[in-house]
Design an enzyme around this catalytic site. Structure first.
Site, PDB file in Angstrom:
ATOM      1  N   VAL A 118       1.077  -1.324  -0.023  1.00  0.00           N
ATOM      2  CA  VAL A 118      -0.101  -0.084  -0.040  1.00  0.00           C
ATOM      3  C   VAL A 118       0.936   1.217   0.129  1.00  0.00           C
ATOM      4  O   VAL A 118       0.603   2.210  -0.905  1.00  0.00           O
ATOM      5  CB  VAL A 118      -0.990  -0.074   1.376  1.00  0.00           C
ATOM      6  CG1 VAL A 118      -1.525   1.452   1.305  1.00  0.00           C
ATOM      7  CG2 VAL A 118      -1.919  -1.223   1.126  1.00  0.00           C
ATOM      8  N   ARG A 121       2.626   2.112  -3.313  1.00  0.00           N
ATOM      9  CA  ARG A 121       1.780   2.720  -4.231  1.00  0.00           C
ATOM     10  C   ARG A 121       1.477   4.041  -4.055  1.00  0.00           C
ATOM     11  O   ARG A 121       1.379   4.938  -4.607  1.00  0.00           O
ATOM     12  CB  ARG A 121       0.573   1.927  -4.749  1.00  0.00           C
ATOM     13  CG  ARG A 121      -0.311   2.239  -5.341  1.00  0.00           C
ATOM     14  CD  ARG A 121       0.211   2.614  -6.951  1.00  0.00           C
ATOM     15  NE  ARG A 121      -0.697   3.097  -7.968  1.00  0.00           N
ATOM     16  CZ  ARG A 121      -0.378   3.122  -9.375  1.00  0.00           C
ATOM     17  NH1 ARG A 121       0.619   2.605  -9.731  1.00  0.00           N
ATOM     18  NH2 ARG A 121      -1.329   3.651  -9.916  1.00  0.00           N
ATOM     19  N   GLU A 122       1.068   4.205  -2.687  1.00  0.00           N
ATOM     20  CA  GLU A 122       0.515   5.571  -2.062  1.00  0.00           C
ATOM     21  C   GLU A 122       1.665   6.446  -2.181  1.00  0.00           C
ATOM     22  O   GLU A 122       1.388   7.736  -2.891  1.00  0.00           O
ATOM     23  CB  GLU A 122      -0.006   5.371  -0.908  1.00  0.00           C
ATOM     24  CG  GLU A 122      -1.076   4.620  -0.494  1.00  0.00           C
ATOM     25  CD  GLU A 122      -2.485   5.429  -1.050  1.00  0.00           C
ATOM     26  OE1 GLU A 122      -2.398   6.587  -1.309  1.00  0.00           O
ATOM     27  OE2 GLU A 122      -3.506   4.968  -1.366  1.00  0.00           O
ATOM     28  N   SER A 123       2.936   6.384  -1.797  1.00  0.00           N
ATOM     29  CA  SER A 123       3.702   7.629  -1.457  1.00  0.00           C
ATOM     30  C   SER A 123       5.170   7.026  -2.107  1.00  0.00           C
ATOM     31  O   SER A 123       5.886   7.802  -2.169  1.00  0.00           O
ATOM     32  CB  SER A 123       4.027   7.713  -0.105  1.00  0.00           C
ATOM     33  OG  SER A 123       4.572   6.627   0.685  1.00  0.00           O
ATOM     34  N   TYR A 226      -4.632   1.337  -9.153  1.00  0.00           N
ATOM     35  CA  TYR A 226      -4.195   1.434  -7.986  1.00  0.00           C
ATOM     36  C   TYR A 226      -4.396  -0.067  -7.304  1.00  0.00           C
ATOM     37  O   TYR A 226      -3.529  -0.754  -6.891  1.00  0.00           O
ATOM     38  CB  TYR A 226      -4.963   2.349  -7.092  1.00  0.00           C
ATOM     39  CG  TYR A 226      -4.785   2.163  -5.614  1.00  0.00           C
ATOM     40  CD1 TYR A 226      -3.872   2.968  -5.049  1.00  0.00           C
ATOM     41  CD2 TYR A 226      -5.498   1.517  -4.706  1.00  0.00           C
ATOM     42  CE1 TYR A 226      -3.620   3.002  -3.681  1.00  0.00           C
ATOM     43  CE2 TYR A 226      -5.298   1.335  -3.315  1.00  0.00           C
ATOM     44  CZ  TYR A 226      -4.247   2.265  -3.010  1.00  0.00           C
ATOM     45  OH  TYR A 226      -3.775   2.282  -1.542  1.00  0.00           O
TER      46      TYR A 226
END
Length: 257
Positions: A118, A121-123, A226
């Site tokens: 997570v 992918r997020e940051s 995502y």
């Protein structure tokens, strides 16, 4: 799609080819200039020069290695992609803030590799990342979501703490775990909700589609990519850790979306 196809064909998942793609421009002037700027503490200038030199794939790979060495993991990821060094999973999928992620894993009950996926992918593993809409930190939490989650789980909330890896991963993991529970253990739906919000996911679900068709028809391109990415990244992180890996469990694979 490749990992999902492998599962449907009962084939084991694998990483990119094992060979390590070697850098070809370790002594380039661009790399030397960035290295010197880092050495004298001119971080902004170093990052500017770094990005300006990514057009040359050979230089980009050397810069990716320098960024990883300097613990600039988001830049290492960016440079490895610019170099098309898909086999360099060491650069593209770093394991960072292990203590924080392990603690968040223990508290939330989620596998640490799932949380790495997570955050990757997020940051791109950047603890001070702030999105255009105001999502913050490794797990890119919106302050309003973080506040509600913190209160629910008896955490003291403050916006500034969202930039601290330990706090961000703890609250982010609890929020993701809450979503998984909300969707009866279905991570596909939980990930779509994490990215686009639970209300949209309810509107998108008709109860008639296979998982592949449902993900491919999510109206938001960002959310489609995502969900695919986090599920695949989890496989990659588990393979890197030497653990058994599957993209979907039986319930997620057989569910009608």
């Amino acid at each position: 799609h490749a990992y999902l196809a492998a599962e449907l064909l009962s084939l084991p998942p694998s990483l990119a080819p094992d060979e390590i793609v070697a850098s070809l421009a370790e002594n380039s002037s661009d790399v030397a200039r960035v290295r010197e700027l880092i050495a004298v503490g001119m971080t902004w200038e170093a990052r500017s020069e770094f990005r300006a030199a990514l057009d040359d794939p050979a230089v980009a790979l050397s810069l990716a290695e320098l960024a990883a060495e300097s613990e600039w993991h988001s830049l290492a990821i960016e440079a490895a992609a610019a170099a098309q060094a898909w086999g360099r999973v060491d650069l593209r999928f770093p394991v960072v803030y292990e203590t924080e992620f392990t603690s968040a894993s223990a508290e939330s009950g989620l596998d640490v590799e799932e949380l790495f996926a997570v955050a990757r992918r997020e940051s791109a593993m950047a603890p001070h990342a702030v999105s255009e809409v105001g999502a913050r930190g490794l797990m890119q939490l919106m302050p309003s979501t973080a506040r509600l989650t913190a209160r629910k789980h008896n955490y003291l909330y403050s916006r500034s703490r969202l930039m601290r890896p330990g706090y961000n991963t703890a609250v982010g993991a609890l929020y993701y775990a809450d979503l998984i529970k909300q969707y009866d253990g279905n991570r596909v739906l939980a990930l779509a909700a994490y990215n686009a919000g639970p209300n949209r996911v309810r509107r998108w679900s008709e109860g008639t589609m296979s998982v592949a068709r449902w993900v491919d028809t999510i109206p938001f391109k960002e959310t489609r990519e995502y969900v695919r990415a986090v599920l695949a990244y989890n496989v990659i992180y588990r393979l890197k850790a030497g653990k058994p890996a599957e993209m979907l469990n039986d319930r997620e694979r057989d569910y009608l979306y």
